[in-house]
Design a protein around this motif. Structure first.
Motif, short mmCIF file in Angstrom:
data_model
loop_
_atom_site.label_atom_id
_atom_site.label_comp_id
_atom_site.label_asym_id
_atom_site.label_seq_id
_atom_site.Cartn_x
_atom_site.Cartn_y
_atom_site.Cartn_z
N ARG A 29 -5.11 -87.77 56.12
CA ARG A 29 -2.97 -87.73 56.07
C ARG A 29 -3.01 -86.96 55.58
O ARG A 29 -3.67 -85.95 54.85
N GLU A 31 12.64 -92.04 57.07
CA GLU A 31 11.40 -91.37 57.97
C GLU A 31 10.63 -92.03 57.25
O GLU A 31 10.61 -92.65 55.64
N ASP A 32 9.26 -92.16 57.33
CA ASP A 32 8.40 -92.44 56.52
C ASP A 32 7.31 -91.37 55.67
O ASP A 32 8.07 -90.27 55.51
N GLN A 41 4.13 -90.08 55.89
CA GLN A 41 3.81 -89.36 56.62
C GLN A 41 4.53 -88.31 57.22
O GLN A 41 4.58 -87.42 57.80
N THR A 42 5.26 -88.48 57.71
CA THR A 42 6.34 -88.01 58.69
C THR A 42 7.39 -87.22 57.52
O THR A 42 7.42 -85.87 57.98
N SER A 60 4.90 -84.25 57.66
CA SER A 60 4.97 -83.35 58.27
C SER A 60 5.88 -82.36 58.69
O SER A 60 5.52 -81.54 58.89
N GLN A 61 6.72 -82.88 58.66
CA GLN A 61 8.37 -82.34 58.71
C GLN A 61 8.48 -81.58 57.73
O GLN A 61 9.28 -80.31 57.55
#
Length: 577
Positions: free
Chosen positions: A229, A281-282, A284-285, A288-289
């Motif tokens: 993660r 979004e969650d 982890q998104t 990432s973003q």
């Protein structure tokens, strides 16, 4: 307390553990560090103080241990890598990580080889010290040997000092180490939310965690699979690897994370992932973003703004604002990039007078000007914050690599692509990154021309920018820089030598002063050259006198009117870009 708030089913049990029992448990893999814990922070002085407190009988604080069933795993504890078996009752350290990691490593034969765990006891001076680099003397003993009674006896028989009283001293210290009792609270609870809540509350007092560490702890998720993660540390590493920009500190990554999701990057972090944000979004998104947004922001800094490394970024708050902008507008047009570059450099110079040097005001005010879906409006609102600013001139008198003025000056030097003193090759991102790595300042790349200066007039110029060079190469530095610069080179051509010197703002007059060893004159002339170049650089980058015109497609032009030609709008005019 509300009935909906989590609580422990049973109170923590209290116990004490002798180090002779607790430390071997750590070596066996029964003491583990949760992934939401901060990294190891202690220095040698902290580890030495811990051992000193133990032999003096001073309290070293309670431990809080989370008791839970844990699978077999290969775990890291400081410098130790341990094959940990599956167990029904592993001790996960909620509070006391620094102490337990220090003890487990310093008292281990393998761990004791590495700083800051290389602790030695000096029997003669009766104190703990770092292991000397040139080896131990006869009256110095490493603490793994001191901790083990049998090894201690064997050591005295084979290599220890002859004085009998040394053994008595050593045995007393050894016994104190093994029998020292550490109080511990044991929590038996499977709910990770309760553990992170306890962790948060404990770190709201005393020596606090930073905001990024608290956020990571509160949103850590389950232990299993955490390696795959994203978190703020891995985001910083990934951005550094992709861009060669250096490692962004985790607090700045957190601020960028918050800025991307809402206009106030200084807001309360508790409950962040459950509140409404500008992106659905969650977690982890979201991680990432923000990583993608930071890569785009850093790419802009390198390619458009002329800031090649984080140690040359005037203010970290600027990166936070850029991350929000590129999160909402990932592909701005050329005119937007140019306006954004103007904004960046105007804020670099004028920002402290506008926001009174406050990171909070700076980042909150600017981030609030960025409106999702309105790229041009956001840029105009951002640029309006600089209207009427009192323009200041970066100081060249005090060259300090952690100061914004010096970082601005370094960026202006980077624009010259300073050349290697050895080969004459111009600097590039790879050479700069290879030298600086994870350094926090550019000190390694900025040696003195004259390390020592005599007389009042010369000493006043010792700290000036003129007395520093910017050499972003991992290469040998001449011991006498001034003499090296003034001497003709037989290994390179005269034109190349001139190019090298000019890339460091050393012109003909300055070279002549070097040759005469006229230090005052050299520094005076070069300081003038640096000032002139800096003003030219900032003029090009900030474009203070240009109109901040929006892009043509945002202008209110009537399509029914006669079509305009290139002669009507000279597109080479900077004001229309």
């Amino acid at each position: 307390m509300s009935g909906t708030e989590p609580s422990l089913d049973t109170q923590p049990s209290a116990d004490t553990y002798e180090l002779g029992t607790l430390v071997p448990l750590a070596w066996e893999g029964k003491v583990r560090v949760p992934h939401f814990q901060r990294g190891f922070r202690w220095k040698s002085k902290d580890v030495l103080r811990l051992f000193d407190s133990i032999v003096r009988g001073y309290p070293i604080g309670n431990l809080l241990l989370w008791v839970r069933r844990s699978p077999a795993d290969t775990i890291k504890l400081g410098n130790l890598e341990i094959d940990a078996p599956a167990t029904d009752e592993a001790f996960w350290v909620v509070d006391g990580q620094q102490r337990l990691t220090s003890l487990a490593n310093a008292l281990s034969v393998e761990g004791n080889k590495h700083a800051p765990f290389n602790v030695v006891y000096d029997l003669k001076d009766e104190k703990f010290i770092e292991a000397p680099r040139n080896g131990l003397e006869a009256h110095q003993i490493d603490v793994p040997t001191l901790f083990n009674g049998r090894r201690l006896l064997s050591w005295f028989r084979t290599q220890g000092p002859n004085a009998e009283d040394y053994y008595d001293k050593a045995e007393v210290v050894s016994t104190k180490l093994r029998q020292y009792k550490v109080p511990a609270y044991l929590v038996r609870q499977d709910d990770l939310k309760i553990l992170t809540d306890i962790f948060d509350r404990m770190n709201s007092h005393g020596r606090k965690l930073n905001r990024a560490e608290i956020f990571s702890a509160l949103n850590s998720g389950i232990e299993e699979g955490f390696q795959d993660r994203l978190n703020f540390s891995t985001i910083a590493d990934n951005v550094a690897s992709e861009t060669l920009f250096g490692t962004i500190d985790v607090n700045t990554v957190l601020a960028a994370f918050l800025a991307r999701r809402g206009p106030d990057p200084t807001r309360e972090i508790r409950g962040e992932m459950s509140r409404q944000a500008e992106f659905d979004e969650d977690e982890q998104t979201a991680y990432s973003q923000v990583q993608d947004a930071l890569v785009r922001a850093v790419t802009f800094l390198i390619e458009e703004a002329g800031v090649p490394h984080i140690v040359m970024l005037p203010y970290r708050a600027q990166l936070v604002v850029l991350a929000r902008f590129f999160a909402h507008f990932p592909s701005p047009g050329n005119n937007s990039l140019r306006l954004l570059r103007r904004l960046f450099w105007r804020l670099s110079v004028d920002g402290p007078t506008i926001f009174r040097g406050s990171f909070t005001t700076f980042s909150r005010t600017l981030c609030s000007r960025i409106k999702p879906g309105d790229e041009d409006g956001s840029l105009q609102a951002l640029l309006n914050t600089t209207k009427g600013a009192v323009r200041s001139r970066p100081s060249l008198q005090q060259f300090r690599t952690n100061d914004a003025s010096t970082r601005i000056t370094l960026c202006s030097w980077w624009a010259l692509r300073p050349r290697s003193l050895e080969t004459g090759d111009p600097a590039d991102l790879q050479s700069l990154s290879s030298l600086l790595g994870d350094e926090q300042t550019a000190a390694l790349a900025t040696p003195y021309v004259y390390p020592r200066l005599q007389g009042k007039k010369e000493r006043e110029m010792r700290l000036a920018a003129a007395n520093r060079l910017f050499i972003p190469f991992d290469e040998m530095r001449p011991t006498e820089m001034s003499r090296f610069l003034s001497m003709p080179r037989i290994d390179i051509s005269a034109p190349l030598q001139e190019m090298i010197l000019r890339s460091h703002l050393i012109g003909e007059q300055a070279v002549e002063a070097l040759a005469r060893d006229d230090r005052s004159e050299f520094l005076r002339v070069r300081q003038e050259s640096i000032q002139s170049h800096l003003e030219s650089f900032l003029g090009r980058m900030a474009e203070w006198d240009y109109e901040d015109t929006p892009t043509l497609d945002q202008m209110d032009l009537d399509d029914d009117e006669e079509e305009l030609t290139e002669q009507d709008f000279d597109l080479s005019d900077d004001r229309l870009r």
